[in-house]
Design a protein around this motif. Sequence first.
Motif, short mmCIF file in Angstrom:
data_model
loop_
_atom_site.label_atom_id
_atom_site.label_comp_id
_atom_site.label_asym_id
_atom_site.label_seq_id
_atom_site.Cartn_x
_atom_site.Cartn_y
_atom_site.Cartn_z
N LYS A 98 2.31 -4.11 1.18
CA LYS A 98 1.52 -4.01 2.40
C LYS A 98 1.08 -2.56 2.61
CE LYS A 98 1.86 -8.35 3.41
NZ LYS A 98 0.66 -9.22 3.22
N LEU A 99 -0.05 -2.39 3.28
CA LEU A 99 -0.66 -1.07 3.49
C LEU A 99 -0.43 -0.61 4.92
CD1 LEU A 99 -4.05 -1.71 1.65
CD2 LEU A 99 -1.85 -1.01 0.68
N HIS A 100 0.27 0.50 5.07
CA HIS A 100 0.59 1.03 6.40
C HIS A 100 -0.03 2.40 6.63
CE1 HIS A 100 4.36 -1.55 7.53
NE2 HIS A 100 3.45 -2.27 6.88
N ASN A 101 -0.29 2.70 7.88
CA ASN A 101 -0.69 4.03 8.30
C ASN A 101 0.48 4.63 9.09
OD1 ASN A 101 -2.27 6.28 8.70
ND2 ASN A 101 -3.45 5.40 10.38
N CYS B 214 -4.10 16.64 1.90
CA CYS B 214 -5.56 16.70 1.88
C CYS B 214 -6.11 15.33 2.23
CB CYS B 214 -6.07 17.07 0.48
SG CYS B 214 -5.58 18.70 -0.07
N LEU B 215 -7.36 15.33 2.63
CA LEU B 215 -8.04 14.05 2.81
C LEU B 215 -8.14 13.34 1.46
CD1 LEU B 215 -10.86 15.12 5.27
CD2 LEU B 215 -8.85 13.75 5.79
N ALA B 216 -8.20 12.04 1.52
CA ALA B 216 -8.27 11.26 0.28
C ALA B 216 -9.48 11.65 -0.56
CB ALA B 216 -8.32 9.77 0.62
N SER B 217 -10.53 12.10 0.11
CA SER B 217 -11.78 12.43 -0.57
C SER B 217 -11.92 13.92 -0.86
CB SER B 217 -12.97 11.97 0.28
OG SER B 217 -12.88 12.54 1.58
N ASP B 218 -10.89 14.72 -0.64
CA ASP B 218 -10.97 16.18 -0.80
C ASP B 218 -11.30 16.55 -2.26
OD1 ASP B 218 -10.38 18.99 -1.09
OD2 ASP B 218 -9.22 18.87 0.76
N THR C 137 8.02 -1.89 -10.29
CA THR C 137 9.41 -1.88 -9.81
C THR C 137 9.60 -2.78 -8.60
OG1 THR C 137 9.12 -0.04 -8.25
CG2 THR C 137 9.60 0.55 -10.54
N LYS C 138 8.55 -2.93 -7.78
CA LYS C 138 8.62 -3.70 -6.53
C LYS C 138 9.82 -3.25 -5.68
CE LYS C 138 6.31 -7.76 -8.50
NZ LYS C 138 6.33 -9.23 -8.67
N ALA C 139 10.10 -1.94 -5.70
CA ALA C 139 11.27 -1.40 -5.00
C ALA C 139 11.06 -1.31 -3.49
CB ALA C 139 11.61 -0.02 -5.55
N PHE C 140 9.82 -1.46 -3.04
CA PHE C 140 9.52 -1.44 -1.60
C PHE C 140 8.32 -2.33 -1.39
CE2 PHE C 140 9.05 2.53 -3.90
CZ PHE C 140 7.68 2.57 -4.15
N ARG C 141 8.27 -2.95 -0.23
CA ARG C 141 7.26 -3.98 0.02
C ARG C 141 6.09 -3.48 0.88
NH1 ARG C 141 8.51 -8.96 -1.38
NH2 ARG C 141 7.49 -10.00 0.39
N HIS C 142 6.13 -2.19 1.21
CA HIS C 142 4.95 -1.59 1.82
C HIS C 142 4.86 -0.13 1.38
CE1 HIS C 142 7.52 0.39 4.86
NE2 HIS C 142 6.47 1.14 5.14
N ILE C 143 3.65 0.39 1.42
CA ILE C 143 3.42 1.81 1.17
C ILE C 143 2.67 2.36 2.37
CG2 ILE C 143 3.48 1.66 -1.34
CD1 ILE C 143 0.45 1.50 -1.39
N CYS C 144 2.79 3.66 2.58
CA CYS C 144 2.25 4.27 3.80
C CYS C 144 1.41 5.49 3.45
CB CYS C 144 3.41 4.67 4.72
SG CYS C 144 2.90 5.40 6.31
N TRP C 145 0.34 5.71 4.20
CA TRP C 145 -0.42 6.95 4.08
C TRP C 145 0.16 7.97 5.04
CZ3 TRP C 145 -4.11 9.06 0.98
CH2 TRP C 145 -4.64 10.29 1.39
N LEU D 147 -7.94 4.17 3.77
CA LEU D 147 -7.69 2.77 3.47
C LEU D 147 -8.24 2.40 2.09
CD1 LEU D 147 -6.69 -0.03 4.27
CD2 LEU D 147 -8.83 -0.34 5.56
N ALA D 148 -9.41 2.93 1.75
CA ALA D 148 -9.99 2.66 0.43
C ALA D 148 -9.08 3.17 -0.68
CB ALA D 148 -11.37 3.30 0.32
N ALA D 149 -8.48 4.35 -0.47
CA ALA D 149 -7.55 4.90 -1.47
C ALA D 149 -6.30 4.03 -1.58
CB ALA D 149 -7.16 6.33 -1.09
N MET D 150 -5.81 3.55 -0.45
CA MET D 150 -4.63 2.67 -0.45
C MET D 150 -4.92 1.35 -1.17
SD MET D 150 -2.15 4.16 1.49
CE MET D 150 -1.21 2.94 2.41
N ILE D 151 -6.10 0.80 -0.92
CA ILE D 151 -6.48 -0.45 -1.57
C ILE D 151 -6.54 -0.26 -3.09
CG2 ILE D 151 -8.38 -2.11 -1.87
CD1 ILE D 151 -9.03 -1.59 1.15
N ALA D 152 -7.07 0.88 -3.52
CA ALA D 152 -7.15 1.16 -4.96
C ALA D 152 -5.76 1.23 -5.58
CB ALA D 152 -7.91 2.47 -5.19
N VAL D 153 -4.81 1.82 -4.86
CA VAL D 153 -3.42 1.86 -5.35
C VAL D 153 -2.87 0.45 -5.49
CG1 VAL D 153 -1.05 2.54 -4.76
CG2 VAL D 153 -2.92 4.17 -4.45
#
Length: 346
Positions: free
Chosen positions: A8-11, A277-281, A304-312, A332-338
């Motif tokens: 899951k994608l978190h801020n 930095c900003l994702a687009s820096d 690894t699936k060691a965690f079920r969410h990642i955060c910016w 969010l675009a950078a997170m989606i790419a990950v």
Amino acid sequence: MKENNYPKLHNATWPGIVGKGDGSEPIIPFDTLLEMTAAAEVNGVKFDGIDIGLFDPHVPVDSSDDDLKRLVEKVASYNLEIGSLVAPIWPPSGGSAMGSKEDRARFVEQVRKSCSVGKRLRDLGIRPNGVVRIDSACSPEDWAKDPAGNTKLIAQTFREACDVAADYGEKLAAEGEICWGGMHSWKAMLDTLEATDRPNIGFQADMSHTFLYLLGYNSPEDRILPADFDWKDREALTAGLRKLTAALRPWTIDFHVAQNDGTVHGSGSHDKTGRHCLASDPNGKLDIATDAGFWLRDEKGELTKAFRHICWDGCMFPNAVMTQPKTWNDILAAMIAVRQQHGWQE
């Protein structure tokens, strides 16, 4: 190709507080961060949740049951969940993990309060995943006065905190940030984790903060990349990341996506820390989606699936940047790419 839906994608909400106030820019209200997070959208994909710092004036660690119920209703109204929490373990309410008996007792008590909040949020159904993040609440300079003795004290405090956390079903993640004593280099961090020796202690990797372990800013003897490193040498950077992540990935239970320009930045207790930095820096040194894979996949390339969410984590951006919709859409675009490169479907 079907979109991955995990992790899951978190801020994060604490960038609205860290580096704000006290004569600098105003703190960004929690509600504003919620609104900005919920409004971000890229090709129909939105953030899944938020990670929260348990500090005034956002979400106090002493929040009552009624306070937390109101928080849950508010966050849920934006179709968001809550993930990892940051425990406010620093003085004056907390104390140094290698300080006096009283300091260390305050540290553990703040962890207890944070884990209580975490459990209540789980019980209210808003927090399916996440850890409670800690650090040593002391400087590398103070730690260096007695490295062995201070690591032993930090580990003792962390063990007590882990035992308290276990009572609430929580795991603690020690933050990989170079401004914290006993955690300021990858070797010091490993020593602290191994000395703590508890099943519910782990590591929080941050692509910006932890990146500086490669450069040895607060521990030159532990640097992985040479002092005259050429940033154009991607092969050497990749080798450095492989060495770093091979050591710390097995401990990693929480992960922050971020960008870094290879310099340090900070103030006060966050002196000499990673410059987010900003994702687009254009000065960013990381290939965000590719380099996240060093943390999200093992040495054989398996997830690894060691965690079920990642955060910016984007601390210390100016308010004018943090209140622009483009900032959150780019992140969010950078997170989606990950997630597309290193995620999975459930």
